[in-house]
Motif scaffolding. Structure first.
Motif, PDB file in Angstrom:
ATOM      1  N   SER A 194       0.830  -1.212   0.000  1.00 55.93           N
ATOM      2  CA  SER A 194       0.000   0.000   0.000  1.00 55.93           C
ATOM      3  C   SER A 194       0.858   1.253   0.000  1.00 55.93           C
ATOM      4  CB  SER A 194      -0.928   0.005   1.218  1.00 55.93           C
ATOM      5  OG  SER A 194      -1.847  -1.053   1.175  1.00 55.93           O
ATOM      6  N   GLN A 195       1.915   1.229   0.824  1.00 54.65           N
ATOM      7  CA  GLN A 195       2.800   2.395   0.884  1.00 54.65           C
ATOM      8  C   GLN A 195       3.457   2.658  -0.469  1.00 54.65           C
ATOM      9  OE1 GLN A 195       2.710   4.025   4.016  1.00 54.65           O
ATOM     10  NE2 GLN A 195       1.167   2.402   4.155  1.00 54.65           N
ATOM     11  N   LYS A 196       3.790   1.579  -1.153  1.00 56.82           N
ATOM     12  CA  LYS A 196       4.516   1.708  -2.422  1.00 56.82           C
ATOM     13  C   LYS A 196       3.622   2.210  -3.553  1.00 56.82           C
ATOM     14  CE  LYS A 196       8.606   0.958  -4.329  1.00 56.82           C
ATOM     15  NZ  LYS A 196       9.847   1.604  -3.833  1.00 56.82           N
ATOM     16  N   VAL A 197       2.366   1.770  -3.564  1.00 59.47           N
ATOM     17  CA  VAL A 197       1.498   2.126  -4.690  1.00 59.47           C
ATOM     18  C   VAL A 197       0.603   3.326  -4.376  1.00 59.47           C
ATOM     19  CG1 VAL A 197       1.496  -0.247  -5.527  1.00 59.47           C
ATOM     20  CG2 VAL A 197      -0.365   0.533  -4.029  1.00 59.47           C
ATOM     21  N   GLY A 198       0.752   3.900  -3.191  1.00 58.44           N
ATOM     22  CA  GLY A 198      -0.019   5.091  -2.839  1.00 58.44           C
ATOM     23  C   GLY A 198      -1.425   4.808  -2.364  1.00 58.44           C
ATOM     24  N   ASP A 203      -8.031   2.315   4.774  1.00 60.76           N
ATOM     25  CA  ASP A 203      -9.246   2.041   4.001  1.00 60.76           C
ATOM     26  C   ASP A 203      -9.236   0.624   3.432  1.00 60.76           C
ATOM     27  OD1 ASP A 203     -10.201   4.547   4.534  1.00 60.76           O
ATOM     28  OD2 ASP A 203      -9.579   5.421   2.608  1.00 60.76           O
ATOM     29  N   VAL A 204      -8.054   0.179   2.994  1.00 60.34           N
ATOM     30  CA  VAL A 204      -7.925  -1.200   2.502  1.00 60.34           C
ATOM     31  C   VAL A 204      -8.304  -2.175   3.609  1.00 60.34           C
ATOM     32  CG1 VAL A 204      -6.310  -2.944   1.664  1.00 60.34           C
ATOM     33  CG2 VAL A 204      -6.149  -0.587   0.814  1.00 60.34           C
ATOM     34  N   GLN A 205      -7.786  -1.922   4.803  1.00 64.55           N
ATOM     35  CA  GLN A 205      -8.070  -2.787   5.943  1.00 64.55           C
ATOM     36  C   GLN A 205      -9.567  -2.864   6.228  1.00 64.55           C
ATOM     37  OE1 GLN A 205      -6.146  -1.544   9.570  1.00 64.55           O
ATOM     38  NE2 GLN A 205      -7.347  -2.940  10.849  1.00 64.55           N
ATOM     39  N   LYS A 206     -10.241  -1.707   6.245  1.00 71.01           N
ATOM     40  CA  LYS A 206     -11.684  -1.687   6.513  1.00 71.01           C
ATOM     41  C   LYS A 206     -12.447  -2.481   5.462  1.00 71.01           C
ATOM     42  CE  LYS A 206     -11.543   2.884   8.700  1.00 71.01           C
ATOM     43  NZ  LYS A 206     -11.883   4.321   8.512  1.00 71.01           N
ATOM     44  N   GLY A 219      -4.557  -4.855  11.469  1.00 70.06           N
ATOM     45  CA  GLY A 219      -3.875  -3.585  11.687  1.00 70.06           C
ATOM     46  C   GLY A 219      -2.359  -3.706  11.635  1.00 70.06           C
ATOM     47  N   VAL A 220      -1.717  -2.724  11.014  1.00 72.37           N
ATOM     48  CA  VAL A 220      -0.253  -2.669  10.923  1.00 72.37           C
ATOM     49  C   VAL A 220       0.187  -1.247  11.256  1.00 72.37           C
ATOM     50  CG1 VAL A 220       1.759  -3.020   9.443  1.00 72.37           C
ATOM     51  CG2 VAL A 220      -0.300  -4.413   9.081  1.00 72.37           C
ATOM     52  N   PRO A 221       1.089  -1.065  12.242  1.00 74.55           N
ATOM     53  CA  PRO A 221       1.609  -2.063  13.173  1.00 74.55           C
ATOM     54  C   PRO A 221       0.493  -2.667  14.027  1.00 74.55           C
ATOM     55  CG  PRO A 221       2.868  -0.007  13.285  1.00 74.55           C
ATOM     56  CD  PRO A 221       1.629   0.274  12.500  1.00 74.55           C
ATOM     57  N   GLY A 222       0.846  -3.716  14.775  1.00 73.42           N
ATOM     58  CA  GLY A 222      -0.124  -4.380  15.627  1.00 73.42           C
ATOM     59  C   GLY A 222      -0.397  -3.596  16.892  1.00 73.42           C
TER      60      GLY A 222
END
Length: 283
Positions: A194-198, A203-206, A219-222
């Motif tokens: 996610s960080q790499k592709v912006g 929101d992805v997690q939800k 969740g990341v970090p835990g």
């Protein structure tokens, strides 16, 4: 009156004792070799009809596998005293598949059951009284039904029970924990992607957690602020199964990759400071 003995008063033994004590139908006896206890070992064995073994199964300091010697030692002490008594020895400690059957073969005059715990260390007491399922492993169905009977004194009428053989009960605990551990590592990898592709990982997690088949805890970090998984259970269960797989020649390369990645991204190997999870080299 159900007379229930607990050997080992860590978070599992404590939750087990407190849980069964919520019913007036149960009388609890407990002993821990390393803690002040209300009873002696002799009193627990003599007075109890159901004896829960809730002692540690740490991993070796070289990460080669799991040390079952504490469980085997306690079972040996108890089994010699309860032969042909009708008492049931219930192994609740997380144990490698085949452990309970091995004990039953070694002590054929003793009735054994395997009853894995599915507790979180943080909320063990509450978890004990609200399990998603109660798994009971036995080689004799009547033994499993008797163990089910004491749970029926404290759990709801619609509680889900799974009575199976001892090896299946042991393996169910490992597979449950390692499926959850694997999910944590996959979440960490998708966080990096996610960080790499912006993308917005929150929101992805939800969106992903909205699918009930997948569940939460992505969740990341835990919750401990670190990457990957730590604590007592996931690391030691991973190493326990990897050690067993190597010993019996089963390819578990996917699980090995998950563990290797966890070591790579995890900053705090907190399990190495937990005696219930990690057996430090004393030589």
């Amino acid at each position: 009156m159900n007379k229930i003995g607990i050997i080992g008063n860590g978070y599992v033994g404590t939750a087990t004792g407190k849980g069964f004590a919520t019913s007036p139908e149960n009388q609890i006896f407990s002993y821990d070799k390393f803690k002040e206890s209300p009873n002696t070992l002799d009193e627990v064995v003599e007075n109890s009809d159901f004896i829960f073994i809730c002692v540690p199964t740490p991993i070796f300091s070289d990460y080669s596998g799991m040390d079952m010697s504490i469980v085997e030692g306690v079972v040996g002490e108890v089994a010699e005293r309860v032969k042909d008594s009708g008492k049931i020895v219930i192994i609740k400690s997380t144990s490698l598949p085949g452990t309970t059957k091995k004990m039953a073969e070694k002590y054929p005059q003793v009735d054994f059951a395997m009853n894995p715990e599915f507790l979180t260390q943080k909320n063990a007491n509450a978890d004990f009284l609200k399990p998603y399922r109660t798994v009971i492993g036995c080689e004799k169905l009547e033994v499993g039904e008797k163990v089910k009977g004491i749970y029926q004194t404290i759990l709801p009428p619609d509680q889900k029970y799974i009575i199976t053989d001892t090896a299946s009960a042991e393996l169910a605990k490992y597979m449950s924990n390692l499926m959850l551990a694997s999910k944590v590592l996959l979440a960490n990898e998708f966080y990096d992607l996610s960080q790499k592709v912006g993308a917005n990982y929150s929101d992805v997690q939800k969106a992903v957690e909205a699918d009930p088949r997948i569940g939460t805890h992505l969740g990341v970090p835990g919750p401990d602020g670190d990457r990957g998984f730590g604590g007592a259970c996931f690391p030691k269960d991973t190493i326990g199964i990897l050690g067993l797989a190597k010993q019996i020649g089963i390819d578990m390369s996917a699980l090995q990759a998950i563990w290797d990645k966890n070591l790579k991204i995890r900053q705090n190997r907190d399990w190495e400071e937990m005696p219930q999870a990690f057996k430090k080299d004393t030589e």
